[in-house]
Design a protein around this motif. Structure first.
Motif, PDB file in Angstrom:
ATOM      1  N   TYR A  92       1.007  -1.042   0.350  1.00 37.25           N
ATOM      2  CA  TYR A  92      -0.444  -0.037  -0.688  1.00 37.25           C
ATOM      3  C   TYR A  92       0.951   0.943  -0.053  1.00 37.25           C
ATOM      4  O   TYR A  92       1.817   0.928   0.482  1.00 37.25           O
ATOM      5  N   TYR A  93       0.577   2.455  -0.345  1.00 38.62           N
ATOM      6  CA  TYR A  93       1.260   3.485  -0.507  1.00 38.62           C
ATOM      7  C   TYR A  93       0.449   4.570   0.304  1.00 38.62           C
ATOM      8  O   TYR A  93      -0.994   4.470  -0.255  1.00 38.62           O
ATOM      9  N   VAL A  94       1.100   5.807   0.358  1.00 34.90           N
ATOM     10  CA  VAL A  94       0.464   7.050   1.120  1.00 34.90           C
ATOM     11  C   VAL A  94      -0.456   7.793  -0.545  1.00 34.90           C
ATOM     12  O   VAL A  94       1.036   8.337  -1.212  1.00 34.90           O
ATOM     13  N   GLU A  95      -1.488   8.324  -0.492  1.00 37.81           N
ATOM     14  CA  GLU A  95      -2.110   9.203  -0.755  1.00 37.81           C
ATOM     15  C   GLU A  95      -2.637  11.294  -0.071  1.00 37.81           C
ATOM     16  O   GLU A  95      -3.574  10.856   0.783  1.00 37.81           O
ATOM     17  N   PRO A  96      -1.359  11.615  -0.324  1.00 37.97           N
ATOM     18  CA  PRO A  96      -1.545  13.057   0.293  1.00 37.97           C
ATOM     19  C   PRO A  96      -2.483  13.798   0.099  1.00 37.97           C
ATOM     20  O   PRO A  96      -3.150  13.575  -1.007  1.00 37.97           O
ATOM     21  N   ALA A  97      -2.835  14.455   1.001  1.00 40.81           N
ATOM     22  CA  ALA A  97      -4.150  15.110   1.012  1.00 40.81           C
ATOM     23  C   ALA A  97      -3.630  16.668   0.382  1.00 40.81           C
ATOM     24  O   ALA A  97      -4.674  17.740   0.184  1.00 40.81           O
ATOM     25  N   ALA A  98      -2.792  16.704   1.332  1.00 40.35           N
ATOM     26  CA  ALA A  98      -2.037  17.928   1.385  1.00 40.35           C
ATOM     27  C   ALA A  98      -0.471  17.832   0.172  1.00 40.35           C
ATOM     28  O   ALA A  98       0.260  17.535   1.090  1.00 40.35           O
ATOM     29  N   PRO A  99      -0.155  18.413  -0.965  1.00 40.29           N
ATOM     30  CA  PRO A  99       0.462  18.314  -1.885  1.00 40.29           C
ATOM     31  C   PRO A  99       1.642  18.634  -1.618  1.00 40.29           C
ATOM     32  O   PRO A  99       3.019  17.942  -1.382  1.00 40.29           O
ATOM     33  N   GLU A 100       1.713  19.830   0.000  1.00 40.03           N
ATOM     34  CA  GLU A 100       2.929  20.599   0.194  1.00 40.03           C
ATOM     35  C   GLU A 100       3.489  19.686   1.017  1.00 40.03           C
ATOM     36  O   GLU A 100       4.465  20.014   1.358  1.00 40.03           O
ATOM     37  N   ILE A 101       2.598  18.373   1.701  1.00 42.03           N
ATOM     38  CA  ILE A 101       3.978  17.770   2.453  1.00 42.03           C
ATOM     39  C   ILE A 101       4.485  16.309   1.663  1.00 42.03           C
ATOM     40  O   ILE A 101       5.427  16.086   1.953  1.00 42.03           O
ATOM     41  N   LEU A 102       4.678  16.480  -0.016  1.00 39.13           N
ATOM     42  CA  LEU A 102       5.490  15.342  -0.012  1.00 39.13           C
ATOM     43  C   LEU A 102       6.093  15.873  -0.534  1.00 39.13           C
ATOM     44  O   LEU A 102       6.762  17.008  -0.973  1.00 39.13           O
ATOM     45  N   ALA A 103       7.146  14.744  -0.204  1.00 37.77           N
ATOM     46  CA  ALA A 103       9.434  15.681  -0.358  1.00 37.77           C
ATOM     47  C   ALA A 103       9.618  14.692  -1.071  1.00 37.77           C
ATOM     48  O   ALA A 103      10.798  15.075  -1.480  1.00 37.77           O
ATOM     49  N   ALA A 104       9.113  13.585  -1.564  1.00 38.37           N
ATOM     50  CA  ALA A 104      10.185  12.657  -2.262  1.00 38.37           C
ATOM     51  C   ALA A 104       8.925  11.597  -2.828  1.00 38.37           C
ATOM     52  O   ALA A 104       8.111  10.791  -1.814  1.00 38.37           O
ATOM     53  N   PHE A 105       9.034  10.768  -3.923  1.00 35.57           N
ATOM     54  CA  PHE A 105       8.531   9.969  -4.676  1.00 35.57           C
ATOM     55  C   PHE A 105       9.084   8.951  -5.409  1.00 35.57           C
ATOM     56  O   PHE A 105      10.338   8.837  -5.440  1.00 35.57           O
ATOM     57  N   SER A 106       8.476   7.985  -5.354  1.00 35.87           N
ATOM     58  CA  SER A 106       9.168   6.915  -6.921  1.00 35.87           C
ATOM     59  C   SER A 106       8.391   6.648  -7.604  1.00 35.87           C
ATOM     60  O   SER A 106       7.455   6.885  -7.568  1.00 35.87           O
ATOM     61  N   ASP A 107       8.641   5.232  -8.421  1.00 34.39           N
ATOM     62  CA  ASP A 107       7.960   4.848  -8.878  1.00 34.39           C
ATOM     63  C   ASP A 107       7.965   3.385  -9.265  1.00 34.39           C
ATOM     64  O   ASP A 107       9.020   2.771  -9.317  1.00 34.39           O
ATOM     65  N   TYR A 108       6.970   2.903  -9.442  1.00 37.77           N
ATOM     66  CA  TYR A 108       6.255   1.238  -9.571  1.00 37.77           C
ATOM     67  C   TYR A 108       5.229   1.740  -9.747  1.00 37.77           C
ATOM     68  O   TYR A 108       4.056   1.783  -8.808  1.00 37.77           O
ATOM     69  N   ALA A 109       4.952   1.543 -10.769  1.00 33.58           N
ATOM     70  CA  ALA A 109       3.947   1.385 -12.208  1.00 33.58           C
ATOM     71  C   ALA A 109       2.658   2.810 -12.096  1.00 33.58           C
ATOM     72  O   ALA A 109       2.688   3.241 -13.196  1.00 33.58           O
ATOM     73  N   PHE A 110       3.779   3.862 -11.277  1.00 32.70           N
ATOM     74  CA  PHE A 110       3.056   5.449 -11.832  1.00 32.70           C
ATOM     75  C   PHE A 110       4.162   5.713 -10.479  1.00 32.70           C
ATOM     76  O   PHE A 110       4.403   4.687  -9.388  1.00 32.70           O
ATOM     77  N   PRO A 111       4.330   7.167 -10.383  1.00 39.51           N
ATOM     78  CA  PRO A 111       5.383   7.738  -9.477  1.00 39.51           C
ATOM     79  C   PRO A 111       3.913   7.904  -7.897  1.00 39.51           C
ATOM     80  O   PRO A 111       2.757   7.784  -8.234  1.00 39.51           O
ATOM     81  N   PHE A 112       4.780   7.042  -6.790  1.00 38.73           N
ATOM     82  CA  PHE A 112       3.555   7.089  -5.761  1.00 38.73           C
ATOM     83  C   PHE A 112       4.431   7.860  -4.955  1.00 38.73           C
ATOM     84  O   PHE A 112       5.942   8.296  -4.990  1.00 38.73           O
ATOM     85  N   CYS A 113       4.457   8.314  -3.406  1.00 36.86           N
ATOM     86  CA  CYS A 113       4.283   9.142  -2.224  1.00 36.86           C
ATOM     87  C   CYS A 113       5.523   8.423  -2.038  1.00 36.86           C
ATOM     88  O   CYS A 113       5.044   6.610  -1.276  1.00 36.86           O
ATOM     89  N   ALA A 114       6.793   9.015  -1.675  1.00 36.06           N
ATOM     90  CA  ALA A 114       7.763   8.057  -0.664  1.00 36.06           C
ATOM     91  C   ALA A 114       8.292   8.713   0.295  1.00 36.06           C
ATOM     92  O   ALA A 114       9.198   8.352   0.760  1.00 36.06           O
ATOM     93  N   ALA A 115       8.214   9.945   0.053  1.00 34.56           N
ATOM     94  CA  ALA A 115       8.331  10.781   1.884  1.00 34.56           C
ATOM     95  C   ALA A 115       7.596  12.121   2.180  1.00 34.56           C
ATOM     96  O   ALA A 115       7.026  12.311   0.321  1.00 34.56           O
ATOM     97  N   VAL A 116       7.033  12.050   3.255  1.00 37.65           N
ATOM     98  CA  VAL A 116       6.529  13.744   3.356  1.00 37.65           C
ATOM     99  C   VAL A 116       7.451  14.083   4.993  1.00 37.65           C
ATOM    100  O   VAL A 116       8.069  13.441   5.291  1.00 37.65           O
TER     101      VAL A 116
END
Length: 221
Positions: free
Chosen positions: A158-182
Motif C-alpha cells: 500500500y502507499y500514501v496518498e497525501p491530501a496536502a500536496p505540500e507535504i510530499l517530499a519525495a516520490f518513487s516509481d512503481y507502476a506510476f509515481p507514488f509518494c515515498a516521503a513526506v
C-alpha cells in the motif's frame, strides 16, 4: 556523531533491531522501548512499522503509546519508517477501513490493479519489494549529501496518498509515481527503509541524528 538519544517506539510490530543497530553504528544511543517514561527521556523519535495497518494501530493502542506518538511528532525531531509513515495519516484502506493517527492529511490505499499490468502482458508484483530510486522534491536537511535519485529499499503493498500536496517530499516509481516521503515541520517520514538502504540510507539517518527539527519554510503546514 553527537551521541543523540534516539527513542525507537516498540509496539511489537517494527523492525527494531535493524533500526537500533544503524543508530548505534552512527554514534547515537538507541532507546528501544514501549514505555512512555523511557521514550520521553530521548531527544528524538523513530517510529518504525512492519505488518498490517489495523494490527499496528491496535498494538499501539494496547500499549497506550498513541498519545505519546502524537505529542512527540509535534514536539521533537520525528522520523517515521514504512508503516510508521502510513500510520501518521488519517486512514487506511488495508483490509477494511482503519483510522490512523491523523497527524498528516491523507490516506493509505492499494496500488490500483489496472496500473500493475505491463504492456508486455506481465504483471508487476505486489508487494513492491526491492531497490528503487528516491526522487527528492524538497531541499530538506535529511536529504543533505544524499544523492538525488539514490537507490533505497522498499517493501510495501500500500502507499500514501497525501491530501496536502505540500507535504510530499519525495516520490518513487512503481507502476506510476507514488509518494515515498513526506515532511512537515519537525516530522519526516519515508515509505522505504533507510536502515536497509546502504550508504544513502545511513547518510539520511545520520542527518536525522543531528537535525534540530527545523526544515525551513518548504515543509511547514
Amino acid at each position: 556523531m553527537n551521541g543523540a538519544r534516539v527513542g525507537i517506539v516498540d509496539y511489537g510490530m517494527g523492525n527494531l533491531y535493524s533500526v537500533a543497530k544503524a543508530v548505534e553504528y552512527l554514534g547515537g544511543k538507541a532507546v528501544v522501548s514501549d514505555q512512555v517514561s523511557e521514550l520521553a527521556t530521548t531527544d528524538r523519535i523513530i517510529f518504525p512499522g512492519v505488518g498490517a495497518f489495523g494490527d499496528c494501530m491496535a498494538a499501539l493502542e494496547a500499549r497506550e503509546l498513541s498519545d505519546f506518538v502524537r505529542v512527540a511528532a509535534q514536539t521533537r525531531p520525528f522520523l517515521g519508517i514504512c508503516l510508521g509513515m502510513q500510520m501518521l495519516m488519517d486512514s487506511s484502506a488495508e483490509h477494511g477501513e482503519h483510522a490512523g493517527l491523523g497527524l498528516l492529511p491523507g490516506r493509505v490505499i492499494p496500488f490500483p490493479e489496472e496500473t500493475l499490468q505491463k504492456p508486455d502482458g506481465q504483471r508487476l508484483k505486489i508487494p513492491h519489494m526491492g531497490w528503487n530510486e528516491l526522487h527528492q522534491l524538497v531541499d530538506h536537511p535529511l536529504f543533505a549529501s544524499v544523492p538525488q535519485n539514490a537507490q533505497f529499499y522498499f517493501v510495501h503493498s500500500y502507499y500514501v496518498e497525501p491530501a496536502a500536496p505540500e507535504i510530499l517530499a519525495a516520490f518513487s516509481d512503481y507502476a506510476f509515481p507514488f509518494c515515498a516521503a513526506v515532511a512537515a515541520d519537525n516530522l519526516f517520514a519515508l515509505q522505504c527503509h533507510p536502515e536497509k538502504s546502504g550508504n544513502a540510507g545511513l547518510r539520511l539517518l545520520g542527518n536525522f541524528l543531528t537535525w534540530d527539527g527545523d526544515c525551513g519554510s518548504q515543509c511547514v503546514i
